[in-house]
Each structure stands twice: as C-alpha cells, then as structure tokens.
Design an enzyme around this catalytic site. Structure first.
Site: not given
Ligand code: 13P
Ligand code: G3H
Ligand code: ZN
Length: 335
Positions: A280, A94-95
């Site tokens: 979240s 993720d990201h």
């Molecule tokens: P939320 O903070 O809305 O759960 O989004 C999570 C997210 O986009 C993880 O990449």
């Molecule tokens: O989009 C972000 C995700 O909720 C991950 O959050 O970088 O705090 O692990 P984090």
């Molecule tokens: Zn995200």
C-alpha cells in the site's frame, strides 16, 4: 519448466537465516508495473540490500504472469547494470491460494511461493501447505505459509476480522508442513485503512488516528516456541501521513487512512520477523506524485512526465524502509 537459478534469482533460505541472526528484516515489495520494478531495483542496489519482489494473483491478472516473470529476470540484469555484481533478488508469489497456482509459478521460475491457507480449517491448511512444500522443495523453492487471519480488504485478499495466530499451534504446523517461513497475525492488516477509527485513539495535537499496538506478546511467544524460525509480517505499510495529505490536497479522498507505526516495524525487524510486506505504501507514493504532477502541470499528457516523479517517490520510500525501518542495507551475503 524453468529453474529460477537459470534466471539469476535466489530463494529465501540463506537471506532469512542471516536476517534472523542479524536482527533485521528483508523487504518484500509488491510489483505490478515496470516503474515499481525499476524503483525497487534502484533502491536495493543503492542500499546494497537483498530484496523480495512479490507478485499477487491480482498482479498476474493485471500485468500478465509471463510479463511479470520476465520483468523479474530483467530486474536481475538491471541490478547488474546498475553496478551490483551479485544481486540477491527473490521472485515470490504473494498469497497463492491453490496448489495449481503455486506449481505454475514454480514451473515458470519463481524462487519462493506463499501458500495462504489461513482461511481454511487447520487440518486443511496443513494438508494444502504440505502438498505445496513437497512440490516446491523438489526444485529448491522456498515456501511461506500462514497461520492466523489478518483483517483488511484488497482485490484478492479479504477478511472482515483478524484472529491472532495461536502460539500453541505453531510447532505442530511448522513440523507437519515443512514450510520454510510462517506469516503470522499479530494485528497488522492489508490496505490503507488498517483500523477503524473506533479502534484507535486520536492525537489531540494533530487530530490524527493513533492505532492500537501490535501484539508483541503473541510474537514473542511464537518465537519461544520456534526459536530462530523465520516469521513474516503481512499488511505492514505505515500509510505515511504526508502521502495521504498530498493525495487529499490534490483532489483525492482518503479520510482516516491509517497504517502500522514504523517504530513498531523497526522493533519487529529486530526479532525473528525476517520478511516485512509492503504494498500500500508504494501505491500511495505513486498516486501522491501523479496527482501532484498532473494538478501542477494540467497541459502535460505524456505518461513519462508523471510516471518519472512517481517512480522517484516510490524509490525514496523503498530506500527509507530499507535503511530506517527494516535495517537490510549493506546485508548482501555475497559482496
Ligand atoms: P500492505 O497493504 O500493508 O502494504 O500489505 C501488503 C501485503 O501484505 C502483501 O502481501
Ligand atoms: O496482500 C495483498 C497485496 O497487497 C496484493 O494486493 O491482491 O490487490 O494485488 P492485490
Ligand atoms: Zn499480504
């Protein structure tokens, strides 16, 4: 170098194609802990849903990258143990913010990566995404890219303001990068405070904040430009009011936390949106259960005592999202 195929994981290609065609979305749940992993697998198996388990840079820093990778491998075996003959589990970065991070994940067995160049100038985003796609596709790993900027602040993801994705850019971006899916900005944002109170109205009966609607017009324009192309929504927690209320009732302080209404996510799931990211809501479900348990049982100190209700509460939330919001239940491709 380990291929995700050896670990029993799958990439996103077939599941996204089926989701776009079938008008549902695949849940992408973040995990940092064993309890989150167990709850995700239990929920996916019970509902017969494909699932994306995603790991952020922050999760790798917290839990250790190798441990998380083995947990995902363990998730596949656990799903089989729970009775799912052919689990469809994606391990997704993720990201990802650099080529090196994406490469490291691909080399250690991830089946999907996100390269988030959304904060870069357009041409730099294209160049970085293309480089990741070229490497990933050699190993049949799928790549999510991002165009447009989400507002919100979390450990590793931060932006003060959002900029909607420009529909006029998406064909050029998808064609030149070769990405497999595209995260877009239509008004969602990360975290439990997605909107400032001044951006919302207030429900006169409950006093609760009502957020502005998502920009469905932008989504539909993008769909027209890229028919059938998999679209991703980040920042899609709904911030359930009952969890916020429980947290606040047992010593927490989350005033005016607000998320994306589930009806809007349900609507988005029926479109080309085929991956919806939720982190979240899992944090809120866990924290609410732990706060309540500890407040009601002040003499208990065995973490298993309070992490079990936390795990159960997350599982309940995951099942609700799968069945009532995203519609990915009973959608395994191989029965
Ligand atoms: P939320 O903070 O809305 O759960 O989004 C999570 C997210 O986009 C993880 O990449
Ligand atoms: O989009 C972000 C995700 O909720 C991950 O959050 O970088 O705090 O692990 P984090
Ligand atoms: Zn995200």
């Amino acid at each position: 170098m380990v291929s995700y195929k050896e670990l029993g994981l799958v990439n996103t290609r077939a599941m996204f194609a089926a989701a776009v065609k079938g008008g549902y979305a695949i849940p992408a749940f973040n995990f940092n802990t064993m309890e989150q992993m167990q709850a995700i697998v239990q929920a996916a198996v019970e509902t017969k849903s494909p699932v994306i388990m995603q790991v952020s840079k922050g999760a790798r820093n917290y839990a250790n990258a190798t441990i998380l990778r083995y947990m995902a491998q363990g998730a596949v075996e656990y799903a089989k143990e729970l009775g799912c003959a052919h689990p469809e589990i994606v391990l997704h970065l993720d990201h990802g913010d650099s080529f090196e991070l994406c490469k490291d994940c691909i080399d250690m067995g991830f089946s999907s990566v996100m390269i988030d160049g959304s904060a870069l100038p357009y041409e730099e985003n294209i160049a970085l995404t293309k480089k990741v796609v070229e490497y990933a596709h050699k190993y049949d790993v799928t790549v999510e890219a991002e165009l447009g900027v989400l507002a919100g602040v979390e450990d590793e993801v931060a932006s003060e303001v959002s900029h909607y994705t420009k529909p006029e850019e998406v064909i050029d971006f998808a064609t030149r990068t070769g990405c497999d899916s595209l995260a877009i900005s239509i008004g969602t944002s990360h975290g439990a405070y997605k909107f400032k109170p001044e951006q919302c109205t207030r429900d006169p009966k409950t006093g609760r904040l009502v957020p502005p609607p998502l920009a469905f017009d932008v989504l539909h324009e993008i769909e027209k430009k890229l028919p059938g192309f998999p679209i991703v929504l980040h920042g899609s927690s709904s911030v359930p009011q009952e969890e916020v209320d429980t947290i606040n009732a047992y010593g927490g302080k989350l005033p005016d936390a607000v998320g994306i209404p589930e009806e809007q996510l349900r609507e988005a799931s029926k479109s080309a949106v085929c991956k919806i990211n939720i982190d979240s809501d899992s944090r809120l479900a866990m924290t609410a259960a732990v706060r309540k348990y500890l407040a009601e049982n002040p003499s208990h100190f065995d973490p298993r005592q309070y992490l079990k209700p936390a795990r159960d509460n997350m599982k309940k939330m995951y099942i609700h999202k799968i069945v009532d919001v995203l519609g990915s239940d009973n959608k395994l491709l191989q029965k």
